[in-house]
Every structure is written in C-alpha cells, then in structure tokens.
Design a protein around this motif. Structure first.
Motif, PDB file in Angstrom:
ATOM      1  N   ILE A   1       0.860  -1.189   0.000  1.00 26.06           N
ATOM      2  CA  ILE A   1       0.000   0.000   0.000  1.00 26.06           C
ATOM      3  C   ILE A   1       0.897   1.239   0.000  1.00 26.06           C
ATOM      4  CG2 ILE A   1      -1.978  -1.055   1.167  1.00 26.06           C
ATOM      5  CD1 ILE A   1      -1.005   0.164   3.784  1.00 26.06           C
ATOM      6  N   VAL A   2       0.328   2.367  -0.399  1.00 25.01           N
ATOM      7  CA  VAL A   2       1.078   3.629  -0.373  1.00 25.01           C
ATOM      8  C   VAL A   2       1.001   4.209   1.028  1.00 25.01           C
ATOM      9  CG1 VAL A   2       0.606   4.093  -2.809  1.00 25.01           C
ATOM     10  CG2 VAL A   2      -0.958   4.958  -1.049  1.00 25.01           C
ATOM     11  N   VAL A   3       1.903   5.119   1.348  1.00 28.24           N
ATOM     12  CA  VAL A   3       1.883   5.784   2.645  1.00 28.24           C
ATOM     13  C   VAL A   3       0.540   6.473   2.835  1.00 28.24           C
ATOM     14  CG1 VAL A   3       2.933   7.570   4.073  1.00 28.24           C
ATOM     15  CG2 VAL A   3       4.378   6.093   2.662  1.00 28.24           C
ATOM     16  N   GLY A   4      -0.097   6.231   3.948  1.00 22.43           N
ATOM     17  CA  GLY A   4      -1.409   6.785   4.232  1.00 22.43           C
ATOM     18  C   GLY A   4      -2.547   5.955   3.701  1.00 22.43           C
ATOM     19  N   GLY A   5      -2.259   4.914   2.927  1.00 20.29           N
ATOM     20  CA  GLY A   5      -3.294   4.034   2.405  1.00 20.29           C
ATOM     21  C   GLY A   5      -3.733   3.010   3.447  1.00 20.29           C
ATOM     22  N   ALA A   6      -4.747   2.261   3.118  1.00 19.12           N
ATOM     23  CA  ALA A   6      -5.285   1.261   4.048  1.00 19.12           C
ATOM     24  C   ALA A   6      -5.583  -0.030   3.303  1.00 19.12           C
ATOM     25  CB  ALA A   6      -6.539   1.780   4.731  1.00 19.12           C
ATOM     26  N   THR A   7      -5.551  -1.130   4.045  1.00 17.99           N
ATOM     27  CA  THR A   7      -5.941  -2.437   3.529  1.00 17.99           C
ATOM     28  C   THR A   7      -6.512  -3.247   4.681  1.00 17.99           C
ATOM     29  OG1 THR A   7      -5.204  -4.370   2.267  1.00 17.99           O
ATOM     30  CG2 THR A   7      -3.694  -3.542   3.935  1.00 17.99           C
ATOM     31  N   SER A   8      -7.043  -4.386   4.387  1.00 18.49           N
ATOM     32  CA  SER A   8      -7.620  -5.232   5.443  1.00 18.49           C
ATOM     33  C   SER A   8      -6.555  -6.156   6.024  1.00 18.49           C
ATOM     34  CB  SER A   8      -8.766  -6.068   4.875  1.00 18.49           C
ATOM     35  OG  SER A   8      -8.282  -6.944   3.863  1.00 18.49           O
TER      36      SER A   8
END
Length: 273
Positions: free
Chosen positions: A186-193
């Motif tokens: 993910i990119v910085v500041g992004g989110a995933t489960s």
C-alpha cells in the motif's frame, strides 16, 4: 531267665513299594493356576497424534508343586513354569501401532505388533514360577475421545486366565491462527484489510471399545469445544489500525478490540466448537 524271640509281622494284602507315599521324582507335574494379565496406557491421557506406551504385565502365580522332583530332574526344571503363553489385543477407534512400534519385552515368545495395524499379540511365551514379565508397544490415536482396550483372555499350559482392560483419554489440540493482509503493498497513508482466522482443530469426540466404535451417550462424551480463546497481535512498525477500523466478522462470541490509531488487535473470551 531272659528269653528273646523275633517274629515277622505285616499287613494283610498287597505289598507296598518302597517309594509309597513319596513324590515320583520323574514326574515334575504341571501348573494348576492360570496366568493373569493387566494392561495400562502410559501416560493415561494425551493429545491426538501423540505416541503413548501400551504396557501388558503377565503373571505366573504357580510355585514348584513338587520340589523333590525339581531337585531330582535338575536345577533348571520348574514344574510351575507356564508354557505356550499367549494373548491378543485389538486397538480401539483410530488407535494404531505407532511407527516405530517401540516394542520392548521381558517375556519370551513371539510378539507381533506391525506399525500402522490395529492389533498386537504374544505367542509361545514361557514364564517361570512366581514371576511376571512385561510387554510394551507404542500406539497413537488420531482423534480426540475416550478409548478402552480389552485384550483377549491370556492362556498358558492349557489354562485360561483373565482379560486385561486399559483406558486412554485423548483430549484437546490447541487452536491455530492465521492472518493475511488484503494486499501485499500500500502507499503511505493508504489502508488495507488484515484478516485473522482462528481454528479449533479438534474433531468430534468418540468413545471406542476394542475397535468396535461403540458410541457412549452424549452427556458422557468429553467436550471438544475450546473456551477462553484469545490472542493479541502487535502490528509491525509504521502500521496502525485505520480510521475507521472497518471491523467486520465475529469470533465465537469473543470480544474483539481494534482501536483506531493503536498498534494492536486483540481477541478475548471466544468459544470455538
């Protein structure tokens, strides 16, 4: 005057041999007491897939019936010795002879215990007077439950003794946990489960007697549900629980804690059937 006389006297009937009333030294005799057998699992409780020892003890309670005959025939002859000692045992349920079978014995004779099979046996054994011998074989049960092994009756010198019974309780396996991210990057500041899967590996309990798979009433079966299940997962450096946390799912009625901005996820008090 003193007079002396002598006269022969005897019992009417057939003459008695000189050895009348004495044991015949050429006839040592034979045992009169059947062998006895006992069995036990060591240890008496375990988990599925763990090897335990099944130990048999065979006892000869006979003593020398005619010690004079033994002395006459020779010091290595004992008329109380049990010969042709034999028994067999079928293993219950999912229990099998382990690999390696780990057989050890102080009994003479031939022992059969093939790894992966569900039986073992002794044939042509010999046990001297007032003594016992032991046979140990490694076994393993693949499923949780309560197992009862009942051997055949032990025999020796044409005498039939008792059978042996042994019990093994096979209990819980620990829960397992797996976790996986929804994406590999993910990119910085992004989110995933981040998904956690907690599993109870214990199968339905069984109650088996001597391999016949007899089912015990449900209220007597050992409970295989896992209670008090919990974990704490600490996220790697730089990762925190997102805002909002996007929490979904449940886990056995347990309490899930995932505070936005924190670096831990916890589960407590879950029950897994």
């Amino acid at each position: 005057m003193i007079a002396a006389l002598s006269v022969a006297v005897g019992l009417a009937g057939a003459a008695l041999p000189a050895s009348a009333g004495a044991a015949d030294p050429a006839s040592p005799g034979s045992p009169t007491i059947a062998p006895s057998i006992a069995a036990a699992f060591n240890p008496a409780s375990t988990t599925p897939g763990t090897t335990v020892a099944l130990v048999f003890t065979i006892t000869n309670a006979n003593t020398n019936i005619n010690p004079g005959a033994v002395a006459a025939v020779g010091p290595n002859v004992s008329n109380g010795t049990l010969t042709s000692v034999a028994f067999a045992a079928d293993l219950p349920g999912s229990m099998v002879v382990a690999s390696p079978n780990g057989v050890t014995s102080t009994c003479s004779g031939s022992i059969t215990a093939i790894a992966g099979s569900q039986s073992m046996a002794l044939a042509n054994g010999s046990i001297s007077t007032s003594s016992s011998c032991t046979i140990s074989v490694n076994v393993v049960a693949g499923s949780a439950g309560y197992y009862t092994m009942i051997s055949s009756a032990v025999t020796g010198s044409s005498l039939t003794g008792n059978s042996a019974t042994a019990h093994l309780s096979v209990g819980y396996l620990a829960p397992t946990i797996a976790e996986v991210f929804g994406t590999s990057s993910i990119v910085v500041g992004g989110a995933t489960s981040l998904t956690f899967t907690v599993t109870n590996p214990n199968t339905a309990p069984i109650y088996s007697i001597q391999g016949q798979g007899a089912v015990r009433p449900a209220d007597q079966l050992p409970e295989m549900s896992l209670t008090g299940v919990g974990f704490t997962d600490t996220l790697p450096d730089g990762l925190v629980v997102a805002t909002p946390n996007g929490l979904t799912g449940s886990c056995g009625g347990g309490t899930i804690t995932a505070v936005a901005g924190s670096s831990t996820v916890t589960l407590a008090g879950a029950t897994l059937a």
